[in-house]
Write a protein that holds these residues in place. Structure first.
Motif, PDB file in Angstrom:
ATOM      1  N   LEU A  18      46.903  46.424  32.653  1.00 48.38           N
ATOM      2  CA  LEU A  18      45.802  45.474  32.551  1.00 48.38           C
ATOM      3  C   LEU A  18      45.579  45.067  31.098  1.00 48.38           C
ATOM      4  O   LEU A  18      45.480  43.883  30.761  1.00 48.38           O
ATOM      5  CB  LEU A  18      44.544  46.133  33.119  1.00 48.38           C
ATOM      6  CG  LEU A  18      43.252  45.338  33.104  1.00 48.38           C
ATOM      7  CD1 LEU A  18      43.378  44.102  33.978  1.00 48.38           C
ATOM      8  CD2 LEU A  18      42.100  46.196  33.606  1.00 48.38           C
ATOM      9  N   PHE A 152      39.436  34.718  34.021  1.00 47.38           N
ATOM     10  CA  PHE A 152      39.103  35.900  34.814  1.00 47.38           C
ATOM     11  C   PHE A 152      39.299  35.608  36.308  1.00 47.38           C
ATOM     12  O   PHE A 152      39.886  36.407  37.040  1.00 47.38           O
ATOM     13  CB  PHE A 152      37.648  36.285  34.517  1.00 47.38           C
ATOM     14  CG  PHE A 152      37.186  37.574  35.119  1.00 47.38           C
ATOM     15  CD1 PHE A 152      37.297  38.762  34.409  1.00 47.38           C
ATOM     16  CD2 PHE A 152      36.624  37.603  36.391  1.00 47.38           C
ATOM     17  CE1 PHE A 152      36.847  39.953  34.960  1.00 47.38           C
ATOM     18  CE2 PHE A 152      36.184  38.793  36.944  1.00 47.38           C
ATOM     19  CZ  PHE A 152      36.298  39.975  36.220  1.00 47.38           C
ATOM     20  N   LEU A 155      43.130  35.259  37.040  1.00 49.81           N
ATOM     21  CA  LEU A 155      43.837  36.549  37.028  1.00 49.81           C
ATOM     22  C   LEU A 155      43.614  37.314  38.332  1.00 49.81           C
ATOM     23  O   LEU A 155      44.490  38.042  38.790  1.00 49.81           O
ATOM     24  CB  LEU A 155      43.384  37.405  35.840  1.00 49.81           C
ATOM     25  CG  LEU A 155      43.835  36.920  34.460  1.00 49.81           C
ATOM     26  CD1 LEU A 155      43.172  37.753  33.365  1.00 49.81           C
ATOM     27  CD2 LEU A 155      45.347  36.971  34.315  1.00 49.81           C
TER      28      LEU A 155
ATOM     29  N   ILE B  17      48.031  45.064  40.621  1.00 45.70           N
ATOM     30  CA  ILE B  17      47.167  46.089  40.013  1.00 45.70           C
ATOM     31  C   ILE B  17      45.978  45.425  39.313  1.00 45.70           C
ATOM     32  O   ILE B  17      44.830  45.822  39.462  1.00 45.70           O
ATOM     33  CB  ILE B  17      47.978  46.943  38.997  1.00 45.70           C
ATOM     34  CG1 ILE B  17      48.965  47.844  39.748  1.00 45.70           C
ATOM     35  CG2 ILE B  17      47.045  47.784  38.113  1.00 45.70           C
ATOM     36  CD1 ILE B  17      49.972  48.536  38.847  1.00 45.70           C
ATOM     37  N   LEU B  18      46.301  44.355  38.561  1.00 46.44           N
ATOM     38  CA  LEU B  18      45.270  43.601  37.844  1.00 46.44           C
ATOM     39  C   LEU B  18      44.261  43.013  38.826  1.00 46.44           C
ATOM     40  O   LEU B  18      43.050  43.146  38.666  1.00 46.44           O
ATOM     41  CB  LEU B  18      45.960  42.488  37.058  1.00 46.44           C
ATOM     42  CG  LEU B  18      45.098  41.547  36.236  1.00 46.44           C
ATOM     43  CD1 LEU B  18      44.380  42.300  35.135  1.00 46.44           C
ATOM     44  CD2 LEU B  18      45.958  40.447  35.625  1.00 46.44           C
ATOM     45  N   MET B  19      44.784  42.399  39.886  1.00 42.70           N
ATOM     46  CA  MET B  19      43.950  41.762  40.893  1.00 42.70           C
ATOM     47  C   MET B  19      43.008  42.784  41.542  1.00 42.70           C
ATOM     48  O   MET B  19      41.811  42.542  41.665  1.00 42.70           O
ATOM     49  CB  MET B  19      44.877  41.166  41.954  1.00 42.70           C
ATOM     50  CG  MET B  19      44.351  39.952  42.636  1.00 42.70           C
ATOM     51  SD  MET B  19      45.607  39.313  43.787  1.00 42.70           S
ATOM     52  CE  MET B  19      44.899  39.875  45.330  1.00 42.70           C
ATOM     53  N   LYS B  21      42.021  45.628  40.404  1.00 41.76           N
ATOM     54  CA  LYS B  21      41.031  46.110  39.434  1.00 41.76           C
ATOM     55  C   LYS B  21      39.875  45.112  39.309  1.00 41.76           C
ATOM     56  O   LYS B  21      38.704  45.490  39.366  1.00 41.76           O
ATOM     57  CB  LYS B  21      41.721  46.315  38.074  1.00 41.76           C
ATOM     58  CG  LYS B  21      40.798  46.708  36.937  1.00 41.76           C
ATOM     59  CD  LYS B  21      40.321  48.139  37.071  1.00 41.76           C
ATOM     60  CE  LYS B  21      39.342  48.501  35.954  1.00 41.76           C
ATOM     61  NZ  LYS B  21      38.701  49.795  36.211  1.00 41.76           N
ATOM     62  N   LEU B  22      40.216  43.822  39.146  1.00 40.81           N
ATOM     63  CA  LEU B  22      39.166  42.809  38.966  1.00 40.81           C
ATOM     64  C   LEU B  22      38.262  42.713  40.195  1.00 40.81           C
ATOM     65  O   LEU B  22      37.068  42.471  40.077  1.00 40.81           O
ATOM     66  CB  LEU B  22      39.784  41.438  38.659  1.00 40.81           C
ATOM     67  CG  LEU B  22      40.569  41.335  37.345  1.00 40.81           C
ATOM     68  CD1 LEU B  22      41.006  39.903  37.086  1.00 40.81           C
ATOM     69  CD2 LEU B  22      39.765  41.848  36.164  1.00 40.81           C
ATOM     70  N   HIS B  23      38.853  42.924  41.386  1.00 42.02           N
ATOM     71  CA  HIS B  23      38.054  42.833  42.615  1.00 42.02           C
ATOM     72  C   HIS B  23      37.230  44.097  42.882  1.00 42.02           C
ATOM     73  O   HIS B  23      36.299  44.063  43.672  1.00 42.02           O
ATOM     74  CB  HIS B  23      38.958  42.525  43.812  1.00 42.02           C
ATOM     75  CG  HIS B  23      39.412  41.096  43.850  1.00 42.02           C
ATOM     76  ND1 HIS B  23      38.780  40.134  44.601  1.00 42.02           N
ATOM     77  CD2 HIS B  23      40.409  40.459  43.205  1.00 42.02           C
ATOM     78  CE1 HIS B  23      39.384  38.971  44.430  1.00 42.02           C
ATOM     79  NE2 HIS B  23      40.378  39.138  43.584  1.00 42.02           N
ATOM     80  N   VAL B 110      32.479  41.247  40.936  1.00 41.84           N
ATOM     81  CA  VAL B 110      32.271  40.400  39.765  1.00 41.84           C
ATOM     82  C   VAL B 110      33.221  39.199  39.831  1.00 41.84           C
ATOM     83  O   VAL B 110      32.888  38.104  39.394  1.00 41.84           O
ATOM     84  CB  VAL B 110      32.521  41.200  38.464  1.00 41.84           C
ATOM     85  CG1 VAL B 110      32.423  40.305  37.250  1.00 41.84           C
ATOM     86  CG2 VAL B 110      31.525  42.329  38.345  1.00 41.84           C
ATOM     87  N   TRP B 111      34.387  39.405  40.425  1.00 45.04           N
ATOM     88  CA  TRP B 111      35.341  38.303  40.567  1.00 45.04           C
ATOM     89  C   TRP B 111      34.735  37.178  41.408  1.00 45.04           C
ATOM     90  O   TRP B 111      34.820  36.006  41.038  1.00 45.04           O
ATOM     91  CB  TRP B 111      36.650  38.796  41.198  1.00 45.04           C
ATOM     92  CG  TRP B 111      37.646  37.685  41.283  1.00 45.04           C
ATOM     93  CD1 TRP B 111      38.458  37.240  40.278  1.00 45.04           C
ATOM     94  CD2 TRP B 111      37.885  36.834  42.413  1.00 45.04           C
ATOM     95  NE1 TRP B 111      39.194  36.156  40.714  1.00 45.04           N
ATOM     96  CE2 TRP B 111      38.873  35.895  42.014  1.00 45.04           C
ATOM     97  CE3 TRP B 111      37.379  36.772  43.705  1.00 45.04           C
ATOM     98  CZ2 TRP B 111      39.354  34.914  42.878  1.00 45.04           C
ATOM     99  CZ3 TRP B 111      37.851  35.790  44.565  1.00 45.04           C
ATOM    100  CH2 TRP B 111      38.840  34.880  44.151  1.00 45.04           C
ATOM    101  N   PHE B 152      35.556  41.316  30.185  1.00 39.17           N
ATOM    102  CA  PHE B 152      36.924  40.967  29.791  1.00 39.17           C
ATOM    103  C   PHE B 152      37.309  41.739  28.522  1.00 39.17           C
ATOM    104  O   PHE B 152      38.406  42.295  28.434  1.00 39.17           O
ATOM    105  CB  PHE B 152      36.975  39.457  29.546  1.00 39.17           C
ATOM    106  CG  PHE B 152      38.348  38.901  29.295  1.00 39.17           C
ATOM    107  CD1 PHE B 152      39.127  38.427  30.349  1.00 39.17           C
ATOM    108  CD2 PHE B 152      38.867  38.829  28.010  1.00 39.17           C
ATOM    109  CE1 PHE B 152      40.389  37.896  30.125  1.00 39.17           C
ATOM    110  CE2 PHE B 152      40.132  38.294  27.776  1.00 39.17           C
ATOM    111  CZ  PHE B 152      40.895  37.838  28.837  1.00 39.17           C
ATOM    112  N   LEU B 155      37.713  45.530  29.421  1.00 44.57           N
ATOM    113  CA  LEU B 155      38.944  45.818  30.174  1.00 44.57           C
ATOM    114  C   LEU B 155      40.154  45.851  29.253  1.00 44.57           C
ATOM    115  O   LEU B 155      41.109  46.591  29.482  1.00 44.57           O
ATOM    116  CB  LEU B 155      39.161  44.768  31.274  1.00 44.57           C
ATOM    117  CG  LEU B 155      38.190  44.820  32.445  1.00 44.57           C
ATOM    118  CD1 LEU B 155      38.407  43.625  33.370  1.00 44.57           C
ATOM    119  CD2 LEU B 155      38.330  46.123  33.222  1.00 44.57           C
TER     120      LEU B 155
END
Lengths: 158, 158
Positions: A18, A152, A155, B17-19, B21-23, B110-111, B152, B155
């Motif tokens: 990340l 954001f 991504l 993995i990024l997706m 995490k953001l979700h 938050v996404w 952002f 992270l």
């Protein structure tokens, strides 16, 4: 043996992945067009430009597109409340002037730009290029919290 | 055989993995305190509150903390330019009123909130809880592009 997944297993942990991703995206990849005025522009005309262009920050330039200052919606609201003649008052009087303007360059990471937005408590930064003959700082873009928020969202979609 | 790294190899690719995490981050994890006024508050007093609290969006509530509307810095700037009596004009006249206010709940990602900020072109959202007896929408926080930008940055640091 090769792992049975579609990428080479790097041994990085998820938060490292990340972090690397966020640092790899450049300001140039996400920046917006700069909306500019000159410092002789009246506070009223600047506010109108802000509404027409629908931005929260104007960049003040001199001839050649060189950075002179920045002007936020907050700066304009403060002045309109103060009983000044906003049709006559030039933005040069109320803007944040160089060298007190925080800037970013195209090749900087978006992460670094985001950190500047938070640290300096501003909504947008001029994206600049220092001219070859050192005659000034040329404005080539604008990077705001909106660009960060949009990134954001993207991504989380990919 | 177990992979020689410090975590279990899930077979997920980096953007997945990024997706994920953001979700996984919730609005409740990053929201700010709501700054509120009532709809009888004058435009001038609302602007002063905005400066004192240093926020770009005020949330308008009625008794009990129930959501009535929202008011942005842009709304206030437009009115101060228009030659109105800002000491008398109540914010109830110029605010965006329910049910036209876009909101988020604490348990939303938050996404999803970031997507609402971009889609509806607003700088902040009231974080709400629908009251048990359905008597109204209670304001429990505020989520802005600043929260997204700060997240952002965090992270990229971890």
């Amino acid at each position: 043996a090769r792992p049975r997944v579609g990428y080479y297993h790097s041994g990085k942990n998820p938060s490292r992945i990340l972090m690397d991703k966020l640092h790899s995206i450049k300001v140039g990849d996400v920046k917006s067009v700069p909306i500019v005025v000159t410092e002789k522009c009246s506070v009223y005309d600047a506010a109108v430009t802000m509404f027409i262009e629908d931005v929260g920050t104007l960049i003040v330039v001199r001839e050649g597109g060189f950075l002179e200052g920045v002007l936020s919606r907050k700066d304009l609201l403060k002045i309109t409340l103060g009983g000044h003649d906003i049709y006559k008052l030039p933005v040069g009087v109320i803007m944040t002037r160089m060298p007190n303007v925080v800037t970013v360059e195209t090749e900087e990471s978006v992460w670094s730009a985001a950190k500047k937005l938070i640290t300096h408590e501003v909504d947008a930064l001029p994206v600049v290029r220092v001219s070859d003959d050192n005659s000034g700082v040329e404005v080539v873009g604008r990077l705001s919290k909106t660009n960060i928020t949009r990134l954001f969202v993207e991504l989380g979609e990919s």
